[in-house]
Design a protein around this motif. Sequence first.
Motif, mmCIF file in Angstrom:
data_model
loop_
_atom_site.group_PDB
_atom_site.id
_atom_site.type_symbol
_atom_site.label_atom_id
_atom_site.label_comp_id
_atom_site.label_asym_id
_atom_site.label_seq_id
_atom_site.Cartn_x
_atom_site.Cartn_y
_atom_site.Cartn_z
ATOM 1 N N ALA A 1 -5.484 -0.551 5.102
ATOM 2 C CA ALA A 1 -5.071 -0.350 4.355
ATOM 3 C C ALA A 1 -4.993 -1.362 2.950
ATOM 4 C CB ALA A 1 -2.930 -0.538 4.540
ATOM 5 N N THR A 2 -5.252 -2.518 3.230
ATOM 6 C CA THR A 2 -5.100 -3.514 1.833
ATOM 7 C C THR A 2 -6.343 -4.612 2.096
ATOM 8 O OG1 THR A 2 -3.980 -5.710 2.678
ATOM 9 C CG2 THR A 2 -2.988 -3.906 2.039
ATOM 10 N N GLY B 1 2.407 11.167 9.433
ATOM 11 C CA GLY B 1 2.646 10.064 8.652
ATOM 12 C C GLY B 1 4.324 9.078 8.297
ATOM 13 N N ASP C 1 1.490 6.774 2.165
ATOM 14 C CA ASP C 1 1.056 8.048 2.518
ATOM 15 C C ASP C 1 -0.329 7.192 3.310
ATOM 16 O OD1 ASP C 1 2.329 10.549 1.368
ATOM 17 O OD2 ASP C 1 1.505 10.569 0.024
ATOM 18 N N THR C 2 -0.748 6.523 2.492
ATOM 19 C CA THR C 2 -2.352 5.169 2.510
ATOM 20 C C THR C 2 -1.571 4.921 4.219
ATOM 21 O OG1 THR C 2 -2.857 4.656 0.765
ATOM 22 C CG2 THR C 2 -3.865 3.376 2.717
ATOM 23 N N VAL C 3 -0.547 4.465 4.828
ATOM 24 C CA VAL C 3 -0.434 3.801 5.993
ATOM 25 C C VAL C 3 0.228 5.133 7.013
ATOM 26 C CG1 VAL C 3 1.579 2.630 7.319
ATOM 27 C CG2 VAL C 3 0.321 1.899 5.171
ATOM 28 N N CYS D 1 5.805 0.411 1.157
ATOM 29 C CA CYS D 1 6.104 0.363 1.718
ATOM 30 C C CYS D 1 6.967 -0.342 2.839
ATOM 31 C CB CYS D 1 5.244 1.747 2.529
ATOM 32 S SG CYS D 1 3.859 1.306 3.585
ATOM 33 N N ALA E 1 -1.303 7.999 7.234
ATOM 34 C CA ALA E 1 -2.660 8.387 7.881
ATOM 35 C C ALA E 1 -2.719 6.787 8.809
ATOM 36 C CB ALA E 1 -3.213 8.512 6.546
ATOM 37 N N LEU E 2 -2.289 6.461 8.728
ATOM 38 C CA LEU E 2 -2.968 4.819 9.361
ATOM 39 C C LEU E 2 -2.065 5.476 11.127
ATOM 40 C CD1 LEU E 2 -3.860 2.420 7.828
ATOM 41 C CD2 LEU E 2 -5.505 3.273 8.799
ATOM 42 N N VAL F 1 -15.584 1.100 6.301
ATOM 43 C CA VAL F 1 -15.161 1.732 4.818
ATOM 44 C C VAL F 1 -16.373 1.738 4.658
ATOM 45 C CG1 VAL F 1 -14.074 1.479 3.026
ATOM 46 C CG2 VAL F 1 -13.366 1.605 4.951
ATOM 47 N N ALA G 1 0.703 -1.425 0.206
ATOM 48 C CA ALA G 1 0.260 0.102 -0.240
ATOM 49 C C ALA G 1 1.171 1.271 -0.049
ATOM 50 C CB ALA G 1 -1.092 0.361 1.699
ATOM 51 N N PRO G 2 0.827 2.305 -0.635
ATOM 52 C CA PRO G 2 1.440 3.704 -0.920
ATOM 53 C C PRO G 2 1.464 3.696 1.339
ATOM 54 C CG PRO G 2 -0.655 3.550 -1.801
ATOM 55 C CD PRO G 2 -1.210 2.333 -1.223
#
Length: 297
Positions: A137-138, A69, A17-19, A96, A21-22, A297, A14-15
Amino acid sequence: MRTVRDVHARTVQAPADTVGALLDRLGGADDPLFPTPVWPPMRFDRPLGVGADGGHGFVRYRVAAYEPGRRIRFDFTGGEDGWHEITVRPLGPGSCRVEHVLQSRLPLGQRVMWTLAIRAAHGTVVEEIFDNIERAATGRASAPVRRSPRVRLLNRLLWDRPRAVELPAAARLAHRAFPRTDFQDAWQMDLLPGMPKEPEAWEGVLRGASFPVAGRADGEILLGKDARHLDFRASILVADGQVTLGTVVRLHHTTGRLYFAVVRRVHPFMARLMLRRIHRRLALAAPTAGERAVARV
């Protein structure tokens, strides 16, 4: 004193930035990463940022560095010399590397405890955080960690214990059970994130105690039996982020008083044991933080 160092890392598809943000939600009310309710939640005295003080369970620390982040570093407090940090590094547009490093200087006694028990539990918690990162993330964890028998034993031993409280006013069924009450007590535990708040979830477990349901209302379930020597009611109240097991008893004649004089010495132990066992059982069965994040989600 010697330094112990423990490193865990995982590549997440996963990008960054996505991780990242978590990661920024770690320790918050909607934390999607820390593996609750099986382990005590990470909590701080203020929003995540440098100077935030808190920890999880008996492990206490303060945020020493924070790059939103990308990186959070925690310094241990309470006399422990060391730190741990989690970082997110991009490997490409769609992946990442997440890394957790712990380093601490421990005296001999604490080093023995680390080797025998704490290292295994710590490693499991970190890997469960990684699992939740993947889930959130995934949508799935590629190879979820399994808790070893040693870790399960430590988890059981460290599980919170019920505290004695006054029977809450909200336990109305219990308060109204008898016109005269000869004995009452109550034991309480906090609901951990992800644990069921519906009384029906607790009722299903309590029916194993063979007491019929005498009533239910406003988050409370009342169970009990009447007998020639005494009448007994057990109340389970789920309210205000807590679960309370209350008991009320009405005694009949001298035989009942003699009988209960013996039983009341055993009752507190049994009540605490029942509540703690139910609490842990429901926590182990509950979805973890990453699964709850996916469901939202």
